[in-house]
Every structure is written in C-alpha cells, then in structure tokens.
Design a protein around this motif. Structure first.
Motif: not given
Ligand code: ADP
Ligand code: MG
Lengths: 284, 272
Positions: B60, B84, B86, B88, B156
């Motif tokens: 990341a 990218r 992510v 979490f 995302a």
C-alpha cells in the motif's frame, strides 16, 4: 420549584421536546421535562437556600455577608437604571473580542503544533513558559506598550484565550490516529485534500473544546483585564464596589460573570452537539 | 470475457521489515519474495502476528521496507496511490461522513477526476450490491461491523484500482453475506481485470477466491509455501463441497497450524 421549572421560557427553549409528539404524550413529556429541569435547578436552589439561611441566622455581620435578597434588590436597581445591562454588554464584548482573536490564532498554531513533531519540539517549551504567566502579571507591561484603551484589555483577554485554546487543539490534533489519513491517501487524496477533508473534520471536536476552555479562561481573566482603567464592565463594577466595600454589588458582579459565562457555554454546547453528531459518544 | 485487460500487479523482492521499538528492532518479515501478476489474485494465510498486515502495508506504500524492493504495476512503491485500493482490517470508514459519502469519497478527489462523472451511478450500484441502499444517509456510528466492512469494500471498489489490497476484509460478515461478498469480489476481478492480495484467516476463503495461496511462517514472516489453486477462474459454490478443495484445505491448514505452534512458542518465550 416546579413552578419555576415549568416557566414557558424554558419550554420555549426546547421546542423539539414537545413538538412532534401526540397530544396525549404532551403531559408526560412536560412532566419529565419539568423533572429534569427541577434536577438541574436543585443545586442552585440549595446554594441560595444555604446562603439565605446563613445570612438570616444572625451569626454573620450583614455588611460582610449580604442576604440574597439584598443582592437581588441591587440587581433590580441596576437593571432598572441600565447599569447592569451596560456592564454585561461591555464585558461580553471584550470577552468575545479576546476569544475570537485568541482562538483565531490558536487554531492554526495548534494544528501546526499537533501535526508536526518538529514544531512541537521547538515551540513546546515556549508555550509552557508563556502559558504559566498569569495575565494579571502582564498588565503593567500591556499598559506601558498599549496604553489604557480598549485594545489593552482585549490583548490581555486574547493572551488568556490563545494559551488555553492552543494547548487543547495541539494535544487533540497530535492524538488523531493515522488510520483515516492512510485510508484517504490510498484512495488518491493529495496532502491538501487530506488536510481539508480528513484532518479538519477530526480537529473540529478539539477546536470546539478549545473554544469552551478558552471561554472559561477568558471570563476568569476579565476582572484582571478590567483593572486596566475600565469604566464600565462586570469586572470594573466589582473593583469599584470593592473600593466602597459594597458587598452586594461585588456579589452581583461575580454572579453576573458566572451567568454570562454559563450562557455562552450553553450556546457552545449546542453548537457542539449540532456539528459533532457523527461522534459515537456515550449517550448523555 | 478474456477481452478485459489484466491490470495492476505487485512484486516483492527480498523484502525484510523490522519495526523500531523502544526495546530494539522487532523483525516482522524476512526476505520475502513474491510476485502477483497483472490480473492475478493471491491469498496470504499464516498465524496471527506473522507479518501479514505488514506485507500489505508495504504494497500500500504505508510502510517502507528495511531492505529489499516493492513495486506495484512495475513501478517502485513510494507511497499510497489510487492505483492500489486498500481494505483495512479495522475498516477505517470515515465516521463524519454518511455511508453514501464514504463510498463516493474516492471519486471526489482530484486524483480520480477523470471518473468523477460516474460517481453517482457507481455509488448507487454498490449501495445496491452491498445491501446498503436503505442506509445511504446513515452515519457509521449507527452501523454494525459487517455493514462498515461492506462500506469499506465498496469505497475501494468504486475507484476501480488496478490492485486490491485486502486485510481480512470479510471477517466481520455473517456466513451468507460473506459468500455474497465473495461472489461480488469475483465479479469485480473478472470485469475489471484487477490484481489483488488478500489476507485471510480462512483457508477455504483463500482457496475459493485466489489463484495461489501463500503460507507465511511464524514471525518474522517468510514464505513457507506457495500453493497453486487448480480451479481456473470460474468459481461457484459447488466448489466448496469438492474433494479437491477439501484436500488442499487440509494440506494448507496443516502448514498453518505448524507455524501457529511455532508462533505461540515464540510468543510465550520472554523477550531477550
Ligand atoms: N507499528 C509496529 N511497531 C512495532 N511492532 C509492530 C508494529 N506493527 C506490527 N508489529 C509487530 O510485527 C509483527 C507482525 O505484525 P502484523 O503484520 O500486524 O501481523 P499479522 O497481520 O500477521 O497479524 C507482530 O509481532 C506485531 O506485534
Ligand atoms: Mg493483521
């Protein structure tokens, strides 16, 4: 007590409490509201009651401990001749000016301190030094440099507001976890976007707390600030009364400061609740 | 179907990470080399504390390796970027924004300006697919963990990153929702040609979603094994009952348990 709590002014202050509920619910809602208001008023009633009892007991010299009624009489008289409203207006104006200036400086400074460990390391000791100085000790210097006009008083109050707010804002901002900032950056946020859309919303609670803390400190500094040749104001009222040993007026001035501070704090708490409804707080 | 160009991809080359702590450096990853080809989806399993999240943070760009190199889409990773996405482990759903605003957040940023026009349509699409349409105006504090996790997934997906980096992204979901989210993810991967790295505790989930499963060793994490998953790209729920899957699941679970025992022995030993 209940008649006081049921005052229409109180009910009007909370239109949401009764609005939107069915007619049948108004009774219990009002009752519970009166109950809550009664609870809030209870400690005040107790203080005034104790005060009245002590003053009426004959144990104290009435010159040293005026009865609540004497202070009330003084309040009514000064309301009537306009002195009290003028004092409240003058003091509130100064406090607001000092608060606005102090906070306007403290917010950027606090965010900078909170965001940068380097800045904290360099400027932290400076803050620690100046924060400890009682504003009253600065007054001779303020008079020398700024004279005895309105600006001198506002500068003392600005000083008090700034140091109270800057510490709250910088500590709060320093403790913002990197989680949301990281999430925003992985979505493509630039530094400016991170600041505006991630840091500021999370700094807001600390800014509002800083304002509240600064508000208290600023009112607490008022009497000192009005040492600078103030003719009108709650602090000036107290000082003049002290010269004449006029205790009812001193009490009136003290109560006036407390009441004005309380009213402004109540306003800020509402603003807080409105702006920070997203916070997952324990129900009040 | 095969017309979608493969996007994204990662490569870790002899990457080691040691965290600086007050008690000295704590090694978290050791000499990890791993390549995720464009359009490939790789799962990582391993005992708790073995360095899985660390691996993801490297990709990341939220953490720099102590040694070795990390590239994404062929370019050295210098920081986080919209290429990218992510998800979490702790969701990181913005609490001051509504569900809808959270999901649309990425497409309001200047980095994704080209796609900003499609924001409303894409947000509406994912609100619907995630079963969150009813909650579009809700604040995160009113949502369950599983709902926040779905918001994080949608947030995302909406920016269509070339690579998805997912840290136990389905952990808070009930089993039916989890299956639905697996299929949604497979659809996203197929339609967008997205590459990805999935960290999971569930070996079954790893096998269902990934083309390869990487087993990390006890801390500091090294690559213990890499298993090819022989099911091709078409995955459906019947696979979950297949003996092939059961056999692979058994093999991988045995490896992970072996490392788990090592890890607990490590954790029990007082620090030197
Ligand atoms: N910021 C940090 N500082 C110090 N040690 C850390 C930090 N983050 C993780 N660790 C340690 O590194 C190891 C690997 O952590 P992590 O990658 O989160 O493991 P996993 O995701 O596999 O559970 C753990 O032992 C953890 O305690
Ligand atoms: Mg982890």
């Amino acid at each position: 007590m209940t008649t006081l709590a049921g005052r229409p002014a109180d009910a009007a202050g909370h239109p949401g409490a009764a609005a939107g509920t069915g007619l049948g619910a108004v009774g219990p809602v009002l009752a519970s509201f009166a109950g809550r208001a009664g609870l809030v008023l209870l400690p005040w009633a107790a203080i005034v009651g104790l005060w009245a009892a002590a003053a009426g007991s004959g144990l104290f010299d009435p010159v040293l401990l005026p009865a609540p009624s004497a202070v009330l009489a003084q309040a009514l008289q000064q309301l009537g001749d306009g002195r009290l409203p003028a004092a409240v207006a003058a003091s509130t104006g100064r406090v607001l000016a000092g608060l606005v200036l102090g906070v306007a400086l403290a917010v950027p400074a606090g965010i900078l301190l909170g965001r940068s460990r380097g800045v904290r390391r360099v400027a932290g000791p400076l803050l620690g030094f100046f924060r400890a100085l009682p504003p009253i000790a600065l007054i001779p210097l303020v008079i020398v440099y700024f004279g005895i006009g309105e600006s001198a008083k506002v500068i003392v109050l600005t000083f008090a507001a700034f140091f109270a707010a800057v510490i709250v804002v910088s500590e709060g901002v320093a403790q913002i976890p990197p989680l949301y900032e990281n999430a925003a950056r992985t979505l493509g946020a630039t530094r400016a976007e991170v600041f505006r859309r991630i840091v500021l919303p999370q700094a807001l609670p600390h800014i509002l707390t800083g304002i509240r803390v600064a508000l208290g400190t600023t009112w607490a500094t008022l009497v000192a600030a009005e040492l600078v040749a103030a003719q009108v104001g709650l602090g000036a009222t107290i000082q003049v009364a002290a010269a004449f040993f006029d205790l009812p007026v001193i009490y009136l001035g003290i109560i006036g400061i407390g009441a004005a501070a309380l009213a402004m704090d109540a306003g800020l708490r509402r603003l807080n609740a409105r702006l920070l409804s997203w916070q997952d707080r324990r129900p009040a | 179907m095969t017309a979608v160009p493969a996007r994204g991809g990662l490569s870790f080359s002899r990457v080691s990470v040691a965290y600086d702590t007050s008690r000295g450096p704590v090694p978290a990853l050791s000499e990890v080399s791993l390549t995720v080809a464009p359009g490939e989806f790789v799962a990582v399993v391993g005992p708790s504390g073995c360095g899985k999240s660390t691996l993801l943070k490297l990709a990341a760009g939220l953490l720099a390796p102590s040694s070795g190199t990390v590239t994404a889409g062929g370019v050295p990773v210098a920081g986080p970027g919209a290429d990218r996405g992510v998800i979490f482990q702790d969701y990181a759903v913005f609490p001051w924004l509504t569900v809808e605003q959270n999901i649309g957040f990425g497409l309001t940023l200047s980095a994704n300006r080209a796609e900003a026009r499609e924001r409303e349509a894409r947000v509406a699409h994912y609100l619907d697919r995630m079963g969150l349409a009813e909650f579009r105006h809700a604040l995160p504090k009113t949502l369950s963990g599983g709902m926040k996790q779905r918001v994080a997934l949608a947030r995302a997906y909406v920016v269509r990153p070339g690579t998805l980096l997912m840290d136990e992204p389905f952990g808070a979901l009930d089993s039916q929702t989890r299956l639905a989210m697996h299929d949604l993810l497979l659809g996203v991967l197929r339609q967008e040609g997205t590459a990805g790295l999935l960290i999971t505790h569930s070996v079954e989930e790893a096998l269902y979603l990934a083309a390869r499963v990487v087993v990390l060793s006890a801390r500091p994490g090294r690559i213990r094994a890499v298993m090819e998953v022989p099911f091709g790209r078409a995955r459906d729920h019947a696979l979950l009952a297949s003996p092939d899957l059961a056999r692979l699941k058994g093999e991988i679970t045995a490896l992970v348990m072996d490392e788990y025992r090592r890890q607990t022995a490590l954790d029990r030993r007082p620090a030197a």
